[in-house]
Enzyme design. Structure first.
Site, PDB file in Angstrom:
ATOM      1  N   CYS A 188      -5.440  -3.009   1.869  1.00  0.00           N
ATOM      2  CA  CYS A 188      -5.349  -3.167   3.327  1.00  0.00           C
ATOM      3  C   CYS A 188      -6.718  -3.302   4.012  1.00  0.00           C
ATOM      4  O   CYS A 188      -7.368  -4.338   3.895  1.00  0.00           O
ATOM      5  CB  CYS A 188      -4.526  -2.021   3.920  1.00  0.00           C
ATOM      6  SG  CYS A 188      -3.693  -2.491   5.472  1.00  0.00           S
ATOM      7  N   GLU A 234       0.835  -1.208   0.000  1.00  0.00           N
ATOM      8  CA  GLU A 234       0.000   0.000   0.000  1.00  0.00           C
ATOM      9  C   GLU A 234       0.871   1.261   0.000  1.00  0.00           C
ATOM     10  O   GLU A 234       1.817   1.364   0.786  1.00  0.00           O
ATOM     11  CB  GLU A 234      -0.874  -0.019   1.261  1.00  0.00           C
ATOM     12  CG  GLU A 234      -1.777   1.193   1.416  1.00  0.00           C
ATOM     13  CD  GLU A 234      -2.617   1.121   2.694  1.00  0.00           C
ATOM     14  OE1 GLU A 234      -2.308   0.272   3.563  1.00  0.00           O
ATOM     15  OE2 GLU A 234      -3.579   1.894   2.820  1.00  0.00           O
ATOM     16  N   LYS A 277      -8.983   2.725  -2.472  1.00  0.00           N
ATOM     17  CA  LYS A 277      -9.329   2.126  -1.182  1.00  0.00           C
ATOM     18  C   LYS A 277     -10.740   2.540  -0.758  1.00  0.00           C
ATOM     19  O   LYS A 277     -11.120   3.703  -0.869  1.00  0.00           O
ATOM     20  CB  LYS A 277      -8.312   2.577  -0.120  1.00  0.00           C
ATOM     21  CG  LYS A 277      -8.350   1.781   1.182  1.00  0.00           C
ATOM     22  CD  LYS A 277      -7.151   2.138   2.065  1.00  0.00           C
ATOM     23  CE  LYS A 277      -7.065   1.298   3.312  1.00  0.00           C
ATOM     24  NZ  LYS A 277      -5.853   1.615   4.122  1.00  0.00           N
TER      25      LYS A 277
END
Lengths: 587, 587
Positions: free
Chosen positions: A153, A43, A116
């Site tokens: 994540c 990430e 994300k």
């Protein structure tokens, strides 16, 4: 080898766009040379995690994204990068671009493949401050012949119920729904910067197994490794299959986990070839069968904790351009273990230990300090503080006699701090503070004295964990045929600050095993005084401990960076605000 | 007086539920006695702003809400409080409950009337970390015969376009839409905890005028006053009418703004009757006509800045139980002004100034320090550091001679820090650090030396603003018939650290007017080096200044709390992370 995906477990430095790009390219080229058809970074690998307020500079976000799209690589790479917003008054996204292969076509095939969706904003995370959340599933189609789900994540953690509060969306479930509607994916990948704490890996294994099971295909997680400020990343990149099998990359090492989607046993680990690559701990690949939750025995956990603490200091030094360290050696357990950490981090020849005996120091203090320094091979100097102490008392003795006795005790600690800092400033070294979490929690330390230093390697370790690290360093020395750096005298004598005649810590504090248990129950366990007493501790002792903990918030807040290595504690412990808050009590 | 609403401008302490409840009750009773039919507190008044991680304790949120609902008051009061979530895995809301009148009925009529919709998560705000955003308009019907829109702080700022990024919702526009659909409201209220910075009030006036205009009815904003840690709240509660007229309560005072909805000229100010009420600055109510943006002239701005700095230290001491202060007096402008602030904050008899001359100190340094102490009426002591300095050099002289000369300079600053801290520890006083923003930005200060102390009152003031404060304190002294605390010698001599022979600041730094301009352009203005040079500064000078600024991040981060008083700077300046980030540069 037609379906071999490389997880690039890189050690990014926050802000170093050029250096991070080179590290990703180097790992991707290594992966390509061993037959990977596709690679993914961690990430925000291009800017390092956590970039924090660098993200408030639109120019920085723009350059990071540009850099991520222009990597010179021979296979397609999914790269984690901040993405510029469409409009001025929007926040950036925390995204993934597809980059390369460089030679493939004129437009490089560069494009955004995911943003994300779940932005953690708790504990050490602050992502709602910097990013706009997305609500579209990330999918990369026909990339090296594969169709992939792409997550970042936290996106994977909701499905496993591992977040402190519930998000409105669940990206894993969304991808699974696409699957049920006939969109067939070969695997789902996850670019992570998932920080370390003790036993965190088991949580991550559970997250990946849950995702693989829900999605019914392999789930691959590439995790950042190394330290940035007070955050540590353990690596431990991993892949889980729907049947529960798991393969885990080494911790505390930069390198590539080569994943064969069809055969877990064909997975392999390629260490980074960079000369400055992070390389701490064991070079082992772990294979778990279904049902094995990855729990390690206590000895393994302590080994891991030791590697974590060494990585924190070592990477902090490399990234800050620090090549030598100085610390006070008192003959006590904390400074002995801090010296072991420093020696492992920058090499013993680059560490100076200063013994600074006072009129209250016992001979064994000086001898034990010398023993640690000799065993490790440190530079060692003895500078008695008594002449300076006497001089200061001559100048301000009246002031001291008229007031609280702690002022005189602090004076000695501050003279030592002054000597250590003078050495650090003269030599261009970094001073480190040797305090542990138990004493910092109780204020059993002196601001501008033994708390002075640019980094506090043991600052998130309870006292009994410090003893555990001593055992690990001794064992490692014995295995290497070297003298034990923490001798028996240091390990067995009653801890003492030696700031007054015959003083020992237990005069002021409960025995450390009990103190640690109370602190851990409160800081990590979130229990209040009554609940802790109900576990069998004397209520008056618990109250004393918690009162000192509250009172010393301000001092603790001024602690130099300490890596977060204790177990998870949402918002507790070392991240509290300053002094002028009222200790709240029941109405 | 049938439509008189009281804005309770309270000085809440973070965490002190019981004390805050008493303050709200006391202000509400005062308002009732003067004919108010309804009152409103500030945002989260029951727990103080910013409560930060206290909000992570469900018990704390529960007790705060209970306390807010149980106030003993004779009129209905809208109280700002955190609200417990409906489910375990949800975050609390930042809400408003209606409380009282206590005697009205058996169920008290207590209920939730609003939840904050826009959660600022930028600059000094972190609300997405702690709260769940709501999406329903807040409306309180038939409360004391009035129908009110109810908003919380940020809810009103989107409509005026005054937020750094755009929210998906606009609560003011939503309320206006209800109005267009026939829901007639008498006024809209706003419970705020809107922190101070220089010239912030003009922004708040614009926000309230915009809301009143969009809503076509009066808009009333109650703002917290006082300091909590590094945040300052100026009060300045205000009301705006759709025609542009505005009435503003005093700054830096606890009390009640009585608002007559129908007649701006009938508004009045009731000072708090509490013995420990914050009471700094001028007791004036301001009336603005349409078109007057509230801009004050430079002298008024400096007066306000002075009051801000005094409030910060004074309230910090009251809330932390600190009653006396000690500081080093060098004869320079910074320590002289810091002494003025300390004397105003806790009373001159409770402030000790220590002159600590070294071999490099000139006679005027000692004389000027004594002059400031005498003019203010401080306790004053002189402690020459040369004997201690000589003793330390005797012990570690070899180490110093072999290394960088800055080590020797730091030594003197650290000996002074040691003396000041010894005095503080012996007497139970708080040491304050005397540094200013310009020198802290450049690292022109010594960690654990002159940076030592529990609070840094001038830490967000540029050097030239410190001179401005000196003029204000001198003027105030002259008006009171007292000697000027900052004498001409202190004001006119070239600034010097006096750590080496004939040293002056300009040997190492640009002249302060230029340095301040460069720093302000970068920190508050967000300009990069090239843009600053384009404003007429020498590029090499700009580069030096910005390089030192980056290099000294770590030192600055260890600064004790300094109230935020410089002008607005989103995420810049003093809130950056630690050391191991790479200075990013263009690829």
């Amino acid at each position: 080898m037609g379906r071999s995906i490389a997880l690039l477990q890189g050690d990014s430095t926050v802000g170093d766009l050029v250096g991070n790009a080179k590290r990703i390219e180097s790992l991707a080229n290594l992966a390509e040379s061993k037959g990977a058809v596709l690679a993914l970074s961690t990430e925000l690998a291009i800017c390092g995690y956590p970039p924090r307020d660098l993200l408030l500079q639109p120019e920085f976000v723009h350059l990071a994204q540009e850099q991520a799209c222009q990597l010179v690589v021979g296979i397609p790479v999914l790269v984690g990068t901040p993405l510029s917003p469409d409009h001025d008054k929007q926040l950036p996204s925390n995204g993934v671009v597809r980059c390369g292969p460089t030679s493939a076509s004129s437009d490089h095939g560069n494009r955004i493949v995911a943003r994300k969706q779940l932005l953690p904003t708790y504990d050490v995370f602050d992502e709602a401050r910097y990013f706009k959340a997305d609500n579209r599933p990330g999918i990369a189609r026909t990339i090296a012949g594969l169709d992939l789900g792409v997550t970042v994540c936290e996106d994977a953690w909701q499905a496993a119920g591992m977040t402190p509060s519930t998000y409105a969306a669940d990206p894993i479930e969304s991808l699974a729904e696409w699957g049920r509607q006939g969109v067939k994916l070969d695997a789902t990948v996850n670019l992570s910067a998932s920080p370390y704490h003790a036993e965190k890996l088991m949580a991550r294994i559970h997250v990946c197994r849950t995702a693989a099971s829900v999605l019914d295909h392999p789930f691959l997680l590439a995790n950042q490794v190394g330290g940035n400020d007070d955050l540590l990343f353990d690596g431990n990149s991993l892949v889980a299959w729907p049947d529960g099998r798991v393969v885990i990359a080494p911790a505390w090492k930069e390198g590539v986990l080569m994943v064969d989607l069809d055969d877990p046993t064909a997975c392999s680990w390629l260490p980074s070839t960079a000369s400055d690559a992070l390389d701490v701990g064991q070079d082992k690949l772990r294979f778990l069968q279904a049902g094995d939750d990855g729990q390690e025995h206590e000895g393994e956990t302590l080994e891991d904790l030791t590697d974590a603490v060494v990585t924190g200091l070592s990477d902090y030094c490399r990234k800050s351009g620090i090549t030598s360290i100085v610390l006070g050696l008192s003959g006590g357990i904390d400074s002995a273990v801090a010296a072991c950490v420093a020696a492992a981090a920058v090499g013993p020849a680059n560490v100076t230990g200063l013994a600074m005996p006072s009129r209250h120091s016992s001979q064994h203090s000086i001898d034990d300090a010398a023993s640690t320094a000799a065993s490790l091979g440190l530079v060692f100097e003895t500078i008695p503080i008594d002449p300076m102490h006497a001089s200061v008392e001559g100048s301000i003795g009246g002031m001291l006699e008229a007031g609280a006795s702690v002022a005189g005790e602090n004076l000695q600690a501050r003279l030592r701090g002054l000597v250590v800092m003078a050495y650090a400033n003269a030599q261009g070294s970094m001073a480190i503070a040797t305090g542990n979490k138990s004493e910092l929690a109780q204020g059993y330390c002196t601001l501008y004295g033994d708390m002075a230093g640019g980094y506090t390697p043991l600052g998130d370790l309870y006292k009994m964990q410090v003893y555990g690290l001593a055992d690990v360093f001794n064992k490692r020395a014995a295995e290497a045929g070297l003298a034990m750096p923490v001798n028996d005298s240091t390990r067995t004598k009653p801890p003492s600050a030696e700031l007054a005649p015959d003083q020992i810590d237990e005069d002021s504090l409960p025995p450390y095993p009990e103190l640690d248990a109370i602190l851990q129950a409160h800081i990590e366990g979130g229990l209040d005084g009554a609940s802790i007493a109900a576990k069998g501790h004397e209520p008056a002792v618990v109250l004393d401990v918690l009162t000192r903990l509250e009172r010393n918030e301000h001092k603790r807040w001024q602690m130099s960076p300490a890596p977060r290595v204790s177990s998870r504690a949402f918002g507790q412990g070392w991240r509290r605000p300053l002094a002028s808050r009222h200790d709240w009590r029941r109405p």
